[in-house]
Design a protein around this motif. Sequence first.
Motif, PDB file in Angstrom:
ATOM      1  N   UNK A 289      38.273 -36.625 -16.204  1.00  0.00           N
ATOM      2  CA  UNK A 289      37.547 -35.676 -15.654  1.00  0.00           C
ATOM      3  C   UNK A 289      36.267 -35.992 -15.033  1.00  0.00           C
ATOM      4  N   UNK A 290      35.706 -36.781 -15.490  1.00  0.00           N
ATOM      5  CA  UNK A 290      34.581 -37.070 -14.855  1.00  0.00           C
ATOM      6  C   UNK A 290      34.665 -37.764 -13.315  1.00  0.00           C
ATOM      7  N   UNK A 291      35.978 -38.460 -13.085  1.00  0.00           N
ATOM      8  CA  UNK A 291      36.289 -39.290 -11.690  1.00  0.00           C
ATOM      9  C   UNK A 291      37.041 -37.512 -10.988  1.00  0.00           C
ATOM     10  N   UNK A 292      37.816 -37.142 -11.297  1.00  0.00           N
ATOM     11  CA  UNK A 292      38.205 -35.924 -10.544  1.00  0.00           C
ATOM     12  C   UNK A 292      36.890 -34.840  -9.932  1.00  0.00           C
TER      13      UNK A 292
ATOM     14  N   UNK B 153      45.486 -28.018 -10.598  1.00  0.00           N
ATOM     15  CA  UNK B 153      46.538 -28.891 -10.428  1.00  0.00           C
ATOM     16  C   UNK B 153      45.635 -30.589 -10.683  1.00  0.00           C
ATOM     17  N   UNK B 154      44.319 -29.907  -9.626  1.00  0.00           N
ATOM     18  CA  UNK B 154      43.822 -31.642  -9.460  1.00  0.00           C
ATOM     19  C   UNK B 154      42.893 -31.584 -11.011  1.00  0.00           C
ATOM     20  N   UNK B 155      42.410 -30.351 -11.566  1.00  0.00           N
ATOM     21  CA  UNK B 155      41.383 -30.732 -12.798  1.00  0.00           C
ATOM     22  C   UNK B 155      42.491 -30.246 -13.842  1.00  0.00           C
ATOM     23  N   UNK B 156      43.676 -29.761 -13.745  1.00  0.00           N
ATOM     24  CA  UNK B 156      43.871 -29.241 -15.013  1.00  0.00           C
ATOM     25  C   UNK B 156      44.324 -31.145 -15.424  1.00  0.00           C
ATOM     26  N   UNK B 157      43.943 -31.410 -16.991  1.00  0.00           N
ATOM     27  CA  UNK B 157      44.786 -32.448 -17.380  1.00  0.00           C
ATOM     28  C   UNK B 157      44.991 -31.837 -18.852  1.00  0.00           C
ATOM     29  N   UNK B 158      45.921 -32.120 -19.653  1.00  0.00           N
ATOM     30  CA  UNK B 158      46.300 -32.110 -20.839  1.00  0.00           C
ATOM     31  C   UNK B 158      45.448 -32.777 -21.749  1.00  0.00           C
ATOM     32  N   UNK B 159      44.946 -31.946 -22.448  1.00  0.00           N
ATOM     33  CA  UNK B 159      43.779 -32.902 -23.702  1.00  0.00           C
ATOM     34  C   UNK B 159      44.116 -33.347 -24.244  1.00  0.00           C
TER      35      UNK B 159
ATOM     36  N   UNK C 173      47.618 -21.327  -2.189  1.00  0.00           N
ATOM     37  CA  UNK C 173      48.082 -22.568  -2.425  1.00  0.00           C
ATOM     38  C   UNK C 173      46.576 -23.123  -2.394  1.00  0.00           C
ATOM     39  N   UNK C 174      45.088 -22.341  -1.847  1.00  0.00           N
ATOM     40  CA  UNK C 174      44.104 -23.426  -2.755  1.00  0.00           C
ATOM     41  C   UNK C 174      43.841 -23.541  -3.715  1.00  0.00           C
ATOM     42  N   UNK C 175      43.924 -22.225  -4.866  1.00  0.00           N
ATOM     43  CA  UNK C 175      43.981 -22.258  -6.539  1.00  0.00           C
ATOM     44  C   UNK C 175      45.189 -23.429  -6.869  1.00  0.00           C
ATOM     45  N   UNK C 176      46.311 -23.265  -6.506  1.00  0.00           N
ATOM     46  CA  UNK C 176      46.990 -24.145  -6.894  1.00  0.00           C
ATOM     47  C   UNK C 176      46.569 -26.163  -7.345  1.00  0.00           C
ATOM     48  N   UNK C 177      45.856 -25.926  -6.190  1.00  0.00           N
ATOM     49  CA  UNK C 177      45.735 -27.532  -5.675  1.00  0.00           C
ATOM     50  C   UNK C 177      45.084 -27.663  -6.130  1.00  0.00           C
ATOM     51  N   UNK C 178      43.405 -26.969  -6.388  1.00  0.00           N
ATOM     52  CA  UNK C 178      42.160 -27.407  -7.552  1.00  0.00           C
ATOM     53  C   UNK C 178      43.077 -27.426  -8.920  1.00  0.00           C
TER      54      UNK C 178
ATOM     55  N   UNK D 238      32.899 -33.346  -5.823  1.00  0.00           N
ATOM     56  CA  UNK D 238      31.867 -33.145  -5.367  1.00  0.00           C
ATOM     57  C   UNK D 238      31.681 -34.004  -3.672  1.00  0.00           C
ATOM     58  N   UNK D 239      32.309 -34.495  -3.855  1.00  0.00           N
ATOM     59  CA  UNK D 239      32.967 -35.399  -2.647  1.00  0.00           C
ATOM     60  C   UNK D 239      32.849 -34.974  -1.435  1.00  0.00           C
ATOM     61  N   UNK D 240      34.275 -33.712  -1.711  1.00  0.00           N
ATOM     62  CA  UNK D 240      34.988 -32.843  -0.714  1.00  0.00           C
ATOM     63  C   UNK D 240      34.716 -32.049  -0.330  1.00  0.00           C
ATOM     64  N   UNK D 241      33.491 -31.372  -1.692  1.00  0.00           N
ATOM     65  CA  UNK D 241      32.761 -29.897  -0.963  1.00  0.00           C
ATOM     66  C   UNK D 241      31.120 -30.633  -0.167  1.00  0.00           C
TER      67      UNK D 241
END
Length: 53
Positions: free
Chosen positions: A40-43, A22-28, A15-20, A48-51
């Motif tokens: 990528x910079x915005x994500x 999906x947040x960072x995986x962007x088809x280059x 559950x945690x892995x999939x949300x992370x 970092x803000x959430x952590x």
Amino acid sequence: MQRFRRMRSLQKFVAVYSSVFNHFNQDRSLSKRDHFKQNRTAALAEWRGLCAA
């Protein structure tokens, strides 16, 4: 999946892995480099803000 002794711990991890992921995986291949780097910079800044909170 042998690392997980209990199904519940595997479910929590996925559950945690999939949300992370999906947040960072962007088809280059689907975007231009500038747009990809901005997203990528915005994500990363949001992550970092959430952590930090």
